[in-house]
Design an enzyme around this catalytic site. Structure first.
Site, mmCIF file in Angstrom:
data_model
loop_
_atom_site.group_PDB
_atom_site.id
_atom_site.type_symbol
_atom_site.label_atom_id
_atom_site.label_comp_id
_atom_site.label_asym_id
_atom_site.label_seq_id
_atom_site.Cartn_x
_atom_site.Cartn_y
_atom_site.Cartn_z
ATOM 1 N N ARG A 1 37.032 72.261 7.222
ATOM 2 C CA ARG A 1 38.373 71.904 6.761
ATOM 3 C C ARG A 1 38.550 72.320 5.299
ATOM 4 O O ARG A 1 37.617 72.247 4.490
ATOM 5 C CB ARG A 1 38.562 70.399 6.906
ATOM 6 N N THR B 1 47.935 76.969 14.866
ATOM 7 C CA THR B 1 46.592 76.522 15.240
ATOM 8 C C THR B 1 46.184 77.290 16.478
ATOM 9 O O THR B 1 47.020 77.751 17.246
ATOM 10 C CB THR B 1 46.563 75.002 15.517
ATOM 11 N N GLU C 1 47.682 76.195 9.487
ATOM 12 C CA GLU C 1 48.693 75.139 9.398
ATOM 13 C C GLU C 1 50.033 75.583 9.991
ATOM 14 O O GLU C 1 50.138 75.728 11.201
ATOM 15 C CB GLU C 1 48.839 74.641 7.963
ATOM 16 N N ASP D 1 49.200 68.921 4.757
ATOM 17 C CA ASP D 1 48.756 67.872 5.678
ATOM 18 C C ASP D 1 48.453 66.569 4.950
ATOM 19 O O ASP D 1 48.209 65.544 5.577
ATOM 20 C CB ASP D 1 47.503 68.326 6.446
ATOM 21 N N SER E 1 43.550 65.972 9.714
ATOM 22 C CA SER E 1 43.909 67.013 10.671
ATOM 23 C C SER E 1 44.143 66.407 12.046
ATOM 24 O O SER E 1 43.610 65.344 12.369
ATOM 25 C CB SER E 1 42.778 68.052 10.755
ATOM 26 N N SER E 2 44.926 67.103 12.856
ATOM 27 C CA SER E 2 45.121 66.714 14.255
ATOM 28 C C SER E 2 44.305 67.566 15.212
ATOM 29 O O SER E 2 44.384 67.375 16.425
ATOM 30 C CB SER E 2 46.602 66.825 14.627
ATOM 31 N N GLY F 1 49.265 72.840 18.422
ATOM 32 C CA GLY F 1 50.431 71.994 18.595
ATOM 33 C C GLY F 1 50.650 70.926 17.551
ATOM 34 O O GLY F 1 51.432 70.006 17.773
ATOM 35 N N GLY F 2 49.957 70.993 16.396
ATOM 36 C CA GLY F 2 50.165 69.974 15.381
ATOM 37 C C GLY F 2 49.767 68.600 15.881
ATOM 38 O O GLY F 2 48.851 68.465 16.688
#
Length: 592
Positions: free
Chosen positions: A130, A412, A432, A452, A476-477, A498-499
């Protein structure tokens, strides 16, 4: 079983250099052009591209090894690495590098990611690549001169949003631990494609045509709009600058990215942007990927493991699944109002907890064990009634943190790989927003991952756990996960784009397999739906749309959205591998 352990740092290290594999000259066959207008998503505030769905197809079948990814050329590159005797990590790296070429809008070396690796002996490790906030960043990074937060998309493009990229250090660390083929050989397919070119896909063409900000960067405009317009689907497109960058990185390793001329160019682009950022050469030089145990939990006899915080996805999925199981009865049938209502109500509570408590564990205590405690799970699950929505949920633990939801990004990608030795990889990576910050350096785009973080560091006297701090990794997702059955055998590698909706996409697919008895492709094909503790979002033009009146009668605020997904997975059953790729995008699963 619940495990959460701090990562260990993996910094620079000696690279194993061996003769490069023969250069892969992959011929890009242009898919049938399927131009579709962008669907406006009011939640995001910008057009979200939703190309036409691919035709219904069965799950891919293999008995030896398999790769599933967001582009056929990327999956083919990974498959060729497996055929050459490479490990699952080798194949994932080659696939990811090709995605940087053919799907530049979503991921690449200018961004970051999370990788989950399951060895043949059952050991599961998580790698964290990350991005990090610059050492000079503060909690007020995204506040304007008037003290008010910047509009999201004003913050996205430019240098202010760029975090220290982590993907290359992640790939280097995983390769050092689990690679079989030489580091340079893994770059060969991507170098060949960037140099010789490929046919632009309908999705990339549509996203370039719809983007209203990318042309503001002279470097990006020269690459992506070489004739003053976006390339059309099927047209040939090259990125020789990226090929040159990959040659340097193949020969000299990741150190060539984090110091020297490439690092200097990254810093110059960030600090010279119209909205300059704070990234410094020292931030790049100090960056380390992290490695540790995965976060694991049970569901109906399976054990699911994923990346721990600052990734919020696996923790959220484990919470959701635990609440489904805690209710003690079968899940209502798929594509029905009862199932959508129940799952989205549980999602409300998952997101209430996520938005309040999940952040970089080096900077904020993340109460993961308490969030997955069976007593707490039952208490939360029993709040849901089947006839009426609860409305917005509150966090269920301490109330001393500000709950700050995040915006929904569009850039993503996910890769799932299983090799002949039975090892598995789930790799999710991102820059992102689609096209990231819009800043192009040596053929690759830089991320906007700092958006984010919470824009407002404090609300009503409570600090946001996910506020900006120097060296911190934003929440993060991304949800790369690997599952095993009650006998410890591999059954699933999964993840999605897909966030924040990634969490719902992954959970829906697991429920499709485990509760509704579907195969992997059928489960991916199910219509998407989600609730991020607000409106219930229903995928437009699907079998769920007729449920809107019934859901509205139960009190749901409803929003029809594109939800273009991007889930890719490999499942195992009775010694056979089954691969699935999201029909909403252009990916495939390939294997032998």
């Amino acid at each position: 079983m619940i495990r959460l352990q701090r990562y260990r740092r993996h910094g620079t290290g000696a690279m194993r250099l061996a003769p490069v594999l023969g250069v892969f000259l992959l011929v890009a066959c242009a898919p049938e052009a399927r131009d579709a207008p962008p669907a406006f998503n009011a939640q995001q505030g910008e057009p979200e591209i939703a190309t036409a769905r691919q035709a219904v197809r069965p799950a891919a079948r293999a008995t030896r090894h398999m790769v599933a990814s967001a582009h056929p050329l990327a999956a083919q590159a990974g498959l060729e690495i497996l055929r050459a005797g490479g490990s699952a990590v080798d194949a994932a790296i080659a696939t990811q590098l090709v995605l940087n070429v053919v799907e530049p809008q979503s991921s690449g070396i200018g961004g970051g990611g999370f990788l989950v690796h399951r060895a043949r002996d059952g050991t599961v490790e998580a790698y964290d690549g990350r991005e990090t906030a610059p050492a000079s960043a503060t909690g007020e990074l995204f506040l304007g001169p008037d003290g008010k937060p910047l509009a999201f998309f004003d913050a996205v493009r430019g240098g202010l949003s760029v975090g220290t990229p982590g993907l290359l250090r992640l790939l280097e660390s995983a390769h050092r631990d689990h690679g079989k083929l030489s580091w340079p050989s893994l770059f060969a397919p991507a170098i060949a494609l960037a140099e010789s070119g490929f046919a632009v896909t309908p999705r990339l063409a549509a996203q370039l045509a719809a983007d209203t900000r990318l042309r503001a960067s002279p470097e990006a405009a020269a690459l992506f709009y070489p004739e003053g317009r976006a390339p059309r689907a099927g047209e040939h497109w090259r990125n020789p600058a990226l090929a040159d960058t990959f040659r340097i990185l193949a020969a000299r390793g990741a150190d060539a990215f984090y110091a020297g001329e490439i690092a200097a160019d990254i810093v110059a682009a960030v600090r010279g942007a119209a909205r300059p950022g704070r990234l410094a050469a020292s931030d790049l030089a100090a960056y380390s990927a992290l490695k540790g145990q995965a976060l694991c939990g049970p569901y109906r006899g399976w054990t699911l493991c994923g990346a721990p915080p600052p990734s919020s996805g696996p923790l959220a999925v484990l919470q959701l699944l635990a609440m489904v199981e805690a209710r003690g009865h079968a899940l209502p049938p798929a594509n029905g109002a009862a199932a959508v209502h129940l799952i989205t109500e549980l999602q409300r509570m998952v997101f209430a907890d996520r938005d309040a408590y999940v952040a970089d564990p080096k900077f904020a205590e993340v109460p993961a064990r308490r969030m997955l405690d069976p007593v707490y799970i039952r208490m939360r699950a029993q709040r849901v009634t089947l006839d009426r929505t609860l409305g917005p949920a509150s966090p269920g633990l301490e109330a001393n943190r500000a709950a700050v939801p995040e915006q929904a990004p569009g850039g993503t990608s996910h890769i799932s790989v299983v090799d002949a030795a039975g090892t598995a990889v789930a790799l999710s990576s991102s820059i992102e927003q689609q096209f990231g910050s819009g800043l192009l350096v040596r053929g690759f785009l830089l991320n906007n991952q700092l958006t984010d973080f919470a824009f407002v560091p404090e609300r009503a006297g409570r600090k946001a756990a996910n506020r900006v701090e120097p060296g911190k990794r934003p929440r993060s997702s991304m949800t790369p996960m690997i599952a095993t059955d009650e006998n410890g055998r591999f059954v699933l590698s999964i993840g999605s784009a897909g966030g924040p909706q990634i969490i719902a996409h992954v959970a829906k697919t697991i429920l499709g397999i485990r509760d509704w008895g579907l195969d992997i492709q059928q489960a991916i094909d199910l219509p998407n739906f989600s609730n991020r503790n607000g409106a219930t979002e229903i995928e437009a033009n699907t079998a769920l749309v007729p449920l809107v009146p019934e859901l509205a009668a139960r009190g749901h605020e409803l929003r029809l959205t594109a939800q273009p997904g991007g889930l890719h997975a490999v499942a195992a059953r009775a010694g056979v591998l089954w691969g699935g790729a999201d029909p909403r995008r252009e990916g495939v699963a390939l294997g032998d």
